[in-house]
Design an enzyme around this catalytic site. Structure first.
Site, short mmCIF file in Angstrom:
data_model
loop_
_atom_site.label_atom_id
_atom_site.label_comp_id
_atom_site.label_asym_id
_atom_site.label_seq_id
_atom_site.Cartn_x
_atom_site.Cartn_y
_atom_site.Cartn_z
N ASP A 67 0.83 -1.20 0.00
CA ASP A 67 0.00 0.00 0.00
C ASP A 67 0.87 1.26 0.00
OD1 ASP A 67 -2.75 1.13 0.38
OD2 ASP A 67 -1.86 1.91 2.21
N GLU A 125 1.62 -0.46 -5.07
CA GLU A 125 0.62 0.57 -5.35
C GLU A 125 1.38 1.89 -5.38
OE1 GLU A 125 -3.37 2.76 -3.57
OE2 GLU A 125 -1.68 2.25 -2.28
#
Length: 553
Positions: A216, A277
């Site tokens: 993330d 990401e």
């Protein structure tokens, strides 16, 4: 255009060609009836994913968390939140997935923790300049009495990026940085304690047998020295992707972190993957995250955010294959995820909707459902013919649109609250799945409870309906995934073909692929024999908003 051949990056590792299915655990399947999906629920539905033909699943966060941001505020990186089950439930799910030949990728959130994490609680009790505070980004404020934040940065979720703490004596103290919600303080990744802690976290899950990590906010870990003032352009997406040198996105020092992680994974047998990401302005910059000694994949957000325009789509595919292939990595194609408007709606929007804004009852330019579904099916038909790895977000195989008409009182995304309702946020793509057309919560559970309300019209998208309906979106996805695997489309070369300005067309060996993004039919070559189509059509004139795979005899 003249025929130009582009090759995907060579290599046989599973992640180079895989179709990976993203599971948002709280919305997938609920075994307890409390309205929130869980790990046993996932285990109970693995056969459905095996039938779909996916190679791997990626689970969004299920670790212990106060759930201020749906689990992306982690309070313990080595466990399972009771909301989702136990570590034993995770191990059982992992074993059952592996028994079906499905690999498991887990979400890791290294940019920030929950404010309930033990480290942050220790930092609040400690003095300025202490080792405990050095794990996070604490700074003195500006102004005569430190009453002003250290800089002008604005949170991705709205409002300021700094929050002031109260010291033990009741006086206002230092400020801490949080790119996202006030409950998500950012780690200081220049601190060796932080780096060593996450090496241990990686090993904890690798020892249990996971096949990789989706990372993330992989572009946000390092902040620019001095934390200089910066104002994001008004038309920029909140997660980055602007040409400026954004002092909290894409800083060079982040690459050292992932080179270190690469070495940790290399200590384990088998092919373990890291996927970033990373919202960056160009594909060339995104490719820096997947150089041979760093990560293995990076989400292709440039592709995801491309509008329904043939020239732009041709351009981003060409650039993707060049940029990722240039560093020996596969391009990683994606159209939907838990942070963006579902592509069966997004591709039919008539106004811009920046990433993270979402759409709701009062949004302008709301999509036409029929047009959105046709474009969504065509986009997937095109995507699954491209060389590289492809991600599917849960529910898109049913053709689910964005849930737009969620009443305000049910919304839960921090973006909604921090912007006082000015931005709807991401709830619309996170509504629990419909498994059955009838019964409680459309088969999500047995009680009818649902943490976000399910639209009544979702009965027509239910999996049990689509499993038996000819021409359903589920049937299309199953066919595309099977043919992609049978024909080895995840690797090899792509040869561009010319079918007019409104078409995206290329050849994969003897298989031709075409999508019509225009307003009038496009003639396919004489002798075209359709292998699969996103929408049925007669003859060899490809209708608007339609894609097909075909051979030419």
């Amino acid at each position: 255009m003249a025929e130009i051949e582009q090759r995907s990056a060579p290599g046989s590792e599973w992640w180079r060609t895989a179709v990976i299915y993203q599971i948002y655990p709280r919305s997938f399947a609920d075994s307890t009836g409390d309205g929130v999906g869980d790990l046993p629920g996932i285990t109970s539905r693995l056969d459905a994913l095996s039938e779909l033909g996916v190679d791997a699943i990626w689970l969004s966060p299920f670790m212990p968390s106060p759930q201020k941001d749906a689990g992306y505020d982690v309070s313990d990186y080595r466990g399972v939140d009771p909301l989702f089950g136990t570590l034993a439930d995770f191990d059982a799910m992992l074993e059952q997935a592996h028994a079906r030949g499905i690999r498991v990728v887990v979400d890791l959130v290294p940019n920030h923790s929950s404010d309930q994490h033990r480290w942050f609680q220790e930092a609040l009790r400690a003095a300025p300049g202490s080792p405990e505070r050095a794990r996070y980004l604490f700074r003195d404020g500006k102004g005569k009495n430190g009453e002003l934040p250290p800089n002008n940065w604005q949170s991705v979720f709205g409002g300021g990026m700094w929050t002031r703490v109260t010291d033990a004596d009741g006086r206002p103290g230092q400020w801490y940085l949080h790119i996202f919600d006030v409950s998500q303080p950012d780690f200081d990744w220049t601190n060796e304690d932080v780096r060593e802690e996450f090496r241990g976290v990686l090993r904890f899950w690798l020892d249990r047998g996971v096949d990789g990590f989706r990372v993330d906010v992989a572009h946000g870990l390092i902040k620019k020295d001095g934390l200089p003032d910066y104002t994001l352009p008004a038309d920029a997406g909140s997660m980055g992707g602007v040409e400026d040198d954004v002092p909290y996105w894409g800083q060079p020092g982040v690459h050292d972190v992932f080179r270190d992680w690469h070495r940790v994974l290399a200590d384990y047998d088998g092919e373990r993957a890291l996927c970033a990401e990373a919202w960056l302005p160009t594909l060339e910059k995104t490719a820096l995250w997947v150089r041979p000694d760093e990560m293995d994949q990076a989400f292709n957000f440039n592709y995801l955010m491309t509008t329904w325009d043939a020239a732009k789509l041709r351009g981003v595919i060409r650039e993707s294959l060049d940029a990722f292939g240039g560093v020996g990595a596969p391009s990683t194609w994606v159209l939907s995820n838990h942070d963006v408007i579902r592509h069966a709606s997004r591709l039919a929007l008539t106004v811009d909707s920046p990433q993270g804004d979402g759409i709701g009852p009062d949004s302008p330019g709301k999509p036409d459902r029929a047009i959105g579904l046709s474009r969504g099916r065509a986009a997937t038909t095109l995507m699954l013919a491209l060389p590289g790895s492809a991600y599917i977000y849960q529910g898109e195989e049913l053709g689910l649109p964005e849930a737009i008409e969620i009443p305000d009182e049910f919304r839960q995304d921090p973006t909604w609250f921090r912007t006082n309702g000015a931005r709807y946020g991401r709830d619309g793509c996170r509504v629990p799945l419909p498994w059955t057309a009838t019964g409680p919560a459309f088969g999500f559970n047995d009680t009818g409870a649902s943490w976000l309300p399910q639209p009544a019209e979702w009965a027509e998208y239910a999996r049990d309906v689509e499993e038996t309906a000819a021409g359903s979106t589920l049937a299309l996805y199953k066919t595309l995934v099977r043919l992609r695997k049978d024909r080895g489309l995840g690797s090899g070369s792509l040869v561009w073909e010319e079918l007019g300005d409104a078409a995206v067309a290329f050849r994969r060996g003897d298989l031709h692929v075409a999508a019509n993004l225009g307003a009038t039919p496009i003639a396919l070559p004489a002798g075209a024999a359709i292998v699969v189509h996103s929408e049925p059509f007669a003859g060899t004139a490809l209708p608007p908003n339609t894609a097909a795979w075909y051979t030419v005899g």
